[in-house]
Scaffold this motif. Structure first.
Motif, PDB file in Angstrom:
ATOM      1  N   GLN A   1       2.820  -6.616   8.177  1.00 18.56           N
ATOM      2  CA  GLN A   1       2.518  -5.023   7.855  1.00 18.56           C
ATOM      3  C   GLN A   1       0.933  -5.058   7.968  1.00 18.56           C
ATOM      4  O   GLN A   1       0.474  -4.093   8.180  1.00 18.56           O
ATOM      5  CB  GLN A   1       3.177  -4.601   7.050  1.00 18.56           C
ATOM      6  N   ASN A   2       0.530  -5.975   6.717  1.00 17.37           N
ATOM      7  CA  ASN A   2      -0.622  -6.034   6.441  1.00 17.37           C
ATOM      8  C   ASN A   2      -1.127  -7.494   6.228  1.00 17.37           C
ATOM      9  O   ASN A   2      -1.518  -7.921   5.158  1.00 17.37           O
ATOM     10  CB  ASN A   2      -0.614  -5.456   4.956  1.00 17.37           C
TER      11      ASN A   2
ATOM     12  N   ASN B   1       0.929  -1.231   0.090  1.00 16.96           N
ATOM     13  CA  ASN B   1      -0.078   0.033  -0.286  1.00 16.96           C
ATOM     14  C   ASN B   1       1.123   1.230   0.039  1.00 16.96           C
ATOM     15  O   ASN B   1       2.112   1.362   0.109  1.00 16.96           O
ATOM     16  CB  ASN B   1      -1.011  -0.094   1.249  1.00 16.96           C
TER      17      ASN B   1
ATOM     18  N   PHE C   1       0.604   8.938   4.875  1.00 13.64           N
ATOM     19  CA  PHE C   1       1.304   9.454   6.097  1.00 13.64           C
ATOM     20  C   PHE C   1       2.396   8.445   6.522  1.00 13.64           C
ATOM     21  O   PHE C   1       3.209   8.561   7.485  1.00 13.64           O
ATOM     22  CB  PHE C   1       0.474   9.399   7.114  1.00 13.64           C
TER      23      PHE C   1
ATOM     24  N   CYS D   1      -0.661  -1.359  11.688  1.00 17.76           N
ATOM     25  CA  CYS D   1       0.009  -1.806  10.611  1.00 17.76           C
ATOM     26  C   CYS D   1       1.427  -0.749  10.453  1.00 17.76           C
ATOM     27  O   CYS D   1       2.506  -1.180  10.448  1.00 17.76           O
ATOM     28  CB  CYS D   1      -0.785  -2.014   9.410  1.00 17.76           C
ATOM     29  N   GLY D   2       1.141   0.352  10.120  1.00 20.24           N
ATOM     30  CA  GLY D   2       2.083   1.275   9.546  1.00 20.24           C
ATOM     31  C   GLY D   2       2.851   1.798  10.859  1.00 20.24           C
ATOM     32  O   GLY D   2       3.280   3.064  10.622  1.00 20.24           O
TER      33      GLY D   2
ATOM     34  N   VAL E   1       6.513   3.181   5.894  1.00 22.36           N
ATOM     35  CA  VAL E   1       6.895   1.786   6.001  1.00 22.36           C
ATOM     36  C   VAL E   1       7.315   1.261   4.512  1.00 22.36           C
ATOM     37  O   VAL E   1       8.336   0.604   4.557  1.00 22.36           O
ATOM     38  CB  VAL E   1       5.728   0.620   6.788  1.00 22.36           C
ATOM     39  N   PRO E   2       6.397   1.381   3.577  1.00 26.54           N
ATOM     40  CA  PRO E   2       6.783   0.736   2.204  1.00 26.54           C
ATOM     41  C   PRO E   2       8.203   1.258   1.839  1.00 26.54           C
ATOM     42  O   PRO E   2       8.936   0.405   1.119  1.00 26.54           O
ATOM     43  CB  PRO E   2       5.700   1.148   1.278  1.00 26.54           C
TER      44      PRO E   2
HETATM   45  S1  SF4 Z   1       1.999  -0.323   6.546  1.00 22.73           S
HETATM   46 FE1  SF4 Z   1      -0.072   0.399   7.069  1.00 22.73          FE
HETATM   47  S2  SF4 Z   1      -0.081   2.437   7.053  1.00 22.73           S
HETATM   48 FE2  SF4 Z   1       1.834   1.990   6.148  1.00 22.73          FE
HETATM   49  S3  SF4 Z   1       1.391   1.788   3.918  1.00 22.73           S
HETATM   50 FE3  SF4 Z   1       1.046  -0.073   4.510  1.00 22.73          FE
HETATM   51  S4  SF4 Z   1      -0.940  -0.243   4.945  1.00 22.73           S
HETATM   52 FE4  SF4 Z   1      -0.688   1.918   4.780  1.00 22.73          FE
END
Ligand code: SF4
Length: 496
Positions: free
Chosen positions: A204-205, A162, A166, A493-494, A169-170
């Motif tokens: 994370q997801n 994703n 904000f 997750c993030g 993480v990715p």
């Molecule tokens: S870790 Fe969670 S908040 Fe971050 S991009 Fe992935 S889904 Fe979105």
């Protein structure tokens, strides 16, 4: 010559907590021993920072900590300092430029290299910075020193596909990579053989699991497969994304007895406008629709969430939408955060950043509302009989009446009177709820029963010194003991 001692300092989310178990396992596999609990600052021969890049001042905190270690390093040149985790992945050699007394900088994709990098820095007397841009091997193959004897984290995927505006993480953990189901189940079975009764599937997801291996129903199948593991009493998972929360997952939760009716599902905002700006790919109605389906299938489900207040552009109407969802969803618990800029994320450069005092005021209104709802939802537990998994170190500090603590199947925290017979962390105690507070339940009467479990035996073995040897440091094999997973506020997750 006595073994060198180490200390791992962990910041951030569950993924980091789990990575730190691997870092400890790696160091013990290389012959290091853990520095004694409460060792003075700079007493350990090796100090490892497993960092988080989320908060606006995450880096200030790191450099502050590194600064405090500089005198100890000057006094003991043989001491080594290593910095890993998301902030290291982001800042790379900036860290040794700002703190030249740091010996090793490693990233989120090469935690397995820590012992080698420490040795190379020692022999070459030169700082080692090694950051990889993608994962080499899935960390689950690495040795692990788990913190608890009865509950375990099991990573099923790393990274995220994703692009929430904000979230960093990715950029730091890369695209989603899934473990093979067989590897995961083998790890869970080995953990159960060691006495573990509760596992938390980690990603994370987590419910997007399968996208990398081409099976959209892989996650619900995994839950059902965990249901067939003899001796595994409790299965939890964190953190799901509402977009990937499909009917097959809800059915698997409802139909698999050892999958707990507890769900942490980050909302972030109740406003469709803000969700669009966050690139969260679901809207208010879908989110509430999932809650409705979950409650229809599991009326006793405890649902918690993450909410960010003050995202750029959030109007009073937008915020009212968040309050509306909170009233509708009746969360058992909500981790609420004031939006803070994260360098390197699209939201950090968005127009219309909200003034701090406005964010603070909204935050206080949200916390007050949720506090009320948490308490009302906890009051519905009054009179219920619960089987509580006795926890290690969660007891009430101020309680002279020797209450013990643990987690109900829905992960609610329960403080209960010490039973007449001895109980150990990992055992199960059946109690009646006599009082409800906003964030915990009390069972003041006598326990209805104590069930001694293999997890309790494992805890006893470990604390009688038998389990102390780093049994887990057999390559790739899970070991006894992991911190009792409970929702660490820092993070859906993030790492919200
Ligand atoms: S870790 Fe969670 S908040 Fe971050 S991009 Fe992935 S889904 Fe979105």
């Amino acid at each position: 010559m006595s073994a060198r001692t180490y200390e791992v300092r962990t910041y951030g989310c569950q993924m980091n907590v789990h990575d730190s178990e691997r870092l400890s396992g790696l160091l013990e596999d290389a012959g290091y021993v853990r520095a004694p609990e409460g060792a003075a600052e700079g007493e350990a021969d090796v100090v490892v920072f497993n960092t988080c890049a989320v908060r606006e001042n995450a880096d200030n905190r790191l450099y502050g900590n590194l600064g405090r270690l500089a005198p100890a390093k000057a006094r003991r040149p043989g001491m080594q300092i290593a910095v890993g985790g998301c902030l290291a992945q982001k800042d790379r050699d900036t860290i040794v430029r700002r703190a030249p007394w740091v010996d090793v900088v490693f990233g989120t994709h090469n935690i397995g290299h820590l012992p080698t990098l420490l040795e190379r820095a020692r022999v070459q007397e030169e700082a080692q910075v090694e950051i990889l841009d993608s994962l080499e091997t899935f960390p689950s193959t690495l040795p692990t020193r788990r913190e608890s004897a009865y509950a375990a984290w099991v990573a099923i995927s790393v990274g995220c596909n994703n692009t929430c505006t904000f979230c960093i993480v990715p950029a730091l953990r890369g695209k989603e990579k899934d473990r093979r189901p067989g590897d995961i189940l083998a790890e869970v079975e080995a953990l159960v053989a060691e006495g573990v009764v509760e596992v938390t599937l980690l990603g994370q997801n987590v419910n997007a699991y399968g996208s990398d291996i081409g099976d959209r129903e892989a996650f619900s199948k995994l839950l059902r497969a965990c249901g067939r593991i003899e001796g595994l009493e409790r299965v939890r998972f964190t953190s799901p994304h509402p977009r990937d929360f499909t009917d097959d997952v809800i059915a698997a939760m409802a139909e698999t007895p050892n999958v707990m009716h507890q769900l942490h599902m980050p909302l972030q905002s109740g406003s469709d406008t803000v969700l669009r700006a966050m690139r969260r790919s679901y809207r208010q109605d879908r989110y509430l629709g999932i809650i409705e389906k979950v409650r229809a299938a599991m009326p006793d489900a405890a649902i918690s969430t993450d909410i960010i207040v003050g995202f750029p552009g959030e109007t009073e109407d937008d915020f009212e939408q968040t309050l509306h969802v909170v009233r509708e969803a009746r969360f058992a618990q909500a981790f609420t955060f004031q939006y803070s800029k994260r360098p390197g994320t699209p939201a950090a450069v968005m127009e219309d950043q909200i003034p701090k005092e406005v964010v603070q005021a909204r935050y206080e209104r949200l916390v007050a509302l949720q506090e009320e709802i948490s308490w009302e939802e906890n009051k519905k537990q009054l009179g219920r009989t619960l089987e509580v998994l006795v926890a290690e170190g969660e007891g009430r500090k101020d309680d002279r009446t020797e209450r013990l603590s643990g987690r109900a199947p829905d992960n609610r925290l329960v403080h209960f009177a010490r039973p007449g017979e001895p109980v150990r962390p990992g055992d199960m105690v059946t109690v009646d709820v006599t009082y409800a507070a906003p964030h915990h339940l009390l069972a003041e009467g006598p326990a209805r029963g104590v069930r001694r479990t293999r997890a309790g035996d494992a805890w006893e073995r470990r604390n009688a010194g038998e389990g102390q040897k780093p049994a887990g440091v057999m390559l790739g094999l899970p070991t006894v003991g992991v911190p009792a997973p409970s929702p660490v506020p820092a993070g859906g997750c993030g790492c919200d």
